[in-house]
Enzyme design. Sequence first.
Site, PDB file in Angstrom:
ATOM      1  N   LYS A  79      48.161  49.514  46.821  1.00  0.00           N
ATOM      2  CA  LYS A  79      49.533  48.993  46.843  1.00  0.00           C
ATOM      3  C   LYS A  79      50.238  49.345  48.155  1.00  0.00           C
ATOM      4  O   LYS A  79      50.883  48.509  48.756  1.00  0.00           O
ATOM      5  CB  LYS A  79      50.389  49.614  45.719  1.00  0.00           C
ATOM      6  CG  LYS A  79      49.918  49.372  44.318  1.00  0.00           C
ATOM      7  CD  LYS A  79      50.921  49.931  43.305  1.00  0.00           C
ATOM      8  CE  LYS A  79      51.095  51.442  43.341  1.00  0.00           C
ATOM      9  NZ  LYS A  79      49.928  52.212  42.905  1.00  0.00           N
ATOM     10  N   ARG A 134      57.881  52.421  37.390  1.00  0.00           N
ATOM     11  CA  ARG A 134      56.638  52.931  36.805  1.00  0.00           C
ATOM     12  C   ARG A 134      56.766  53.114  35.299  1.00  0.00           C
ATOM     13  O   ARG A 134      55.796  53.490  34.656  1.00  0.00           O
ATOM     14  CB  ARG A 134      56.290  54.276  37.429  1.00  0.00           C
ATOM     15  CG  ARG A 134      55.121  54.240  38.424  1.00  0.00           C
ATOM     16  CD  ARG A 134      55.011  55.640  39.007  1.00  0.00           C
ATOM     17  NE  ARG A 134      53.777  55.976  39.608  1.00  0.00           N
ATOM     18  CZ  ARG A 134      53.556  56.004  40.936  1.00  0.00           C
ATOM     19  NH1 ARG A 134      54.480  55.607  41.765  1.00  0.00           N
ATOM     20  NH2 ARG A 134      52.416  56.427  41.402  1.00  0.00           N
ATOM     21  N   ARG A 166      40.859  59.512  50.676  1.00  0.00           N
ATOM     22  CA  ARG A 166      42.179  59.222  51.263  1.00  0.00           C
ATOM     23  C   ARG A 166      42.738  60.451  51.972  1.00  0.00           C
ATOM     24  O   ARG A 166      42.657  61.561  51.472  1.00  0.00           O
ATOM     25  CB  ARG A 166      43.128  58.783  50.148  1.00  0.00           C
ATOM     26  CG  ARG A 166      44.475  58.329  50.658  1.00  0.00           C
ATOM     27  CD  ARG A 166      45.078  57.310  49.733  1.00  0.00           C
ATOM     28  NE  ARG A 166      45.831  57.951  48.674  1.00  0.00           N
ATOM     29  CZ  ARG A 166      46.621  57.275  47.833  1.00  0.00           C
ATOM     30  NH1 ARG A 166      46.725  55.969  47.915  1.00  0.00           N
ATOM     31  NH2 ARG A 166      47.274  57.918  46.900  1.00  0.00           N
ATOM     32  N   ARG A 189      46.309  64.853  49.971  1.00  0.00           N
ATOM     33  CA  ARG A 189      47.421  65.160  49.068  1.00  0.00           C
ATOM     34  C   ARG A 189      46.896  65.930  47.865  1.00  0.00           C
ATOM     35  O   ARG A 189      45.830  65.626  47.347  1.00  0.00           O
ATOM     36  CB  ARG A 189      48.086  63.858  48.603  1.00  0.00           C
ATOM     37  CG  ARG A 189      49.169  63.390  49.538  1.00  0.00           C
ATOM     38  CD  ARG A 189      49.618  61.989  49.238  1.00  0.00           C
ATOM     39  NE  ARG A 189      49.742  61.686  47.800  1.00  0.00           N
ATOM     40  CZ  ARG A 189      50.043  60.470  47.335  1.00  0.00           C
ATOM     41  NH1 ARG A 189      50.258  59.488  48.159  1.00  0.00           N
ATOM     42  NH2 ARG A 189      50.132  60.270  46.043  1.00  0.00           N
ATOM     43  N   ARG A 225      46.334  61.096  36.762  1.00  0.00           N
ATOM     44  CA  ARG A 225      47.241  60.036  37.230  1.00  0.00           C
ATOM     45  C   ARG A 225      46.849  58.686  36.624  1.00  0.00           C
ATOM     46  O   ARG A 225      47.705  57.855  36.333  1.00  0.00           O
ATOM     47  CB  ARG A 225      47.247  59.973  38.763  1.00  0.00           C
ATOM     48  CG  ARG A 225      47.936  61.185  39.368  1.00  0.00           C
ATOM     49  CD  ARG A 225      47.768  61.217  40.871  1.00  0.00           C
ATOM     50  NE  ARG A 225      48.551  60.188  41.538  1.00  0.00           N
ATOM     51  CZ  ARG A 225      48.347  59.816  42.800  1.00  0.00           C
ATOM     52  NH1 ARG A 225      47.383  60.358  43.506  1.00  0.00           N
ATOM     53  NH2 ARG A 225      49.099  58.879  43.335  1.00  0.00           N
TER      54      ARG A 225
END
Length: 208
Positions: free
Chosen positions: A13, A87, A122, A155, A166
């Site tokens: 996204k 969300r 990532r 992260r 998540r």
Amino acid sequence: MKLIMVGVPGAGKGTQADMLSKHFNVEHIATGHVLRQEIKNDTAIGKKIKAMMDGGHLVPDEIVTELAFQRIEKSAERGYILDGFPRTIQQAEELNKKAPDITAVLQIKVPDEVIVARMSGRRSCPVCGESFHLDSNKPKVDGICDLCGAALVQREDDKPETVLNRLKVYYDNTLPLIQYYEEKGLLSVIDGQGEVDEVFKRVLHALG
Ligand code: AMP
């Protein structure tokens, strides 16, 4: 243009929102980034939300809605792409009152098994928020942000154990938004697998 991007964490996204914001010259509003800035600046909100975010839990609706609305108000004329907001159904209903003129909602779809692998590669810039990937979107210099030169980090919530949480949080809280926006006739579903540029073509196609 006022767009909403939905999809599991790691679906891409943020990358697509970034490309869209440049293409259409509209604001990219990423609530995850806004919240991480609060933590970085050690604000009262930042102190309250740090443990929730590190664990991959959602931040309370009131906090995130207020921060999102501040940005939405500033960008109302220029247009914006909402990345990571809403969300929950409650956030969506608040947004519906604030911005009843959303152009489209894009769901970027990627199977779960692809997500964990993607997220573990990532790397993010703790200063400007830019995202990179060890395989598909390498920085020009290893470990360094192309935009601001800061050292890239993984992260806390991109670590594999938190990613699974998540995903669960997404299915429990965010998935109902798909039906919510489908019923409003706003939803377009986009296959998020493949090269970033290929996905972007699909996104542009969906927007007509
Ligand atoms: P993201 O960068 O979009 O993956 O968001 C990172 C984290 O920020 C999430 O796991 C949540 O803890 C928090 N967050 C971001 N956006 C929202 C939202 N709309 N509602 C609640 N929590 C959020």
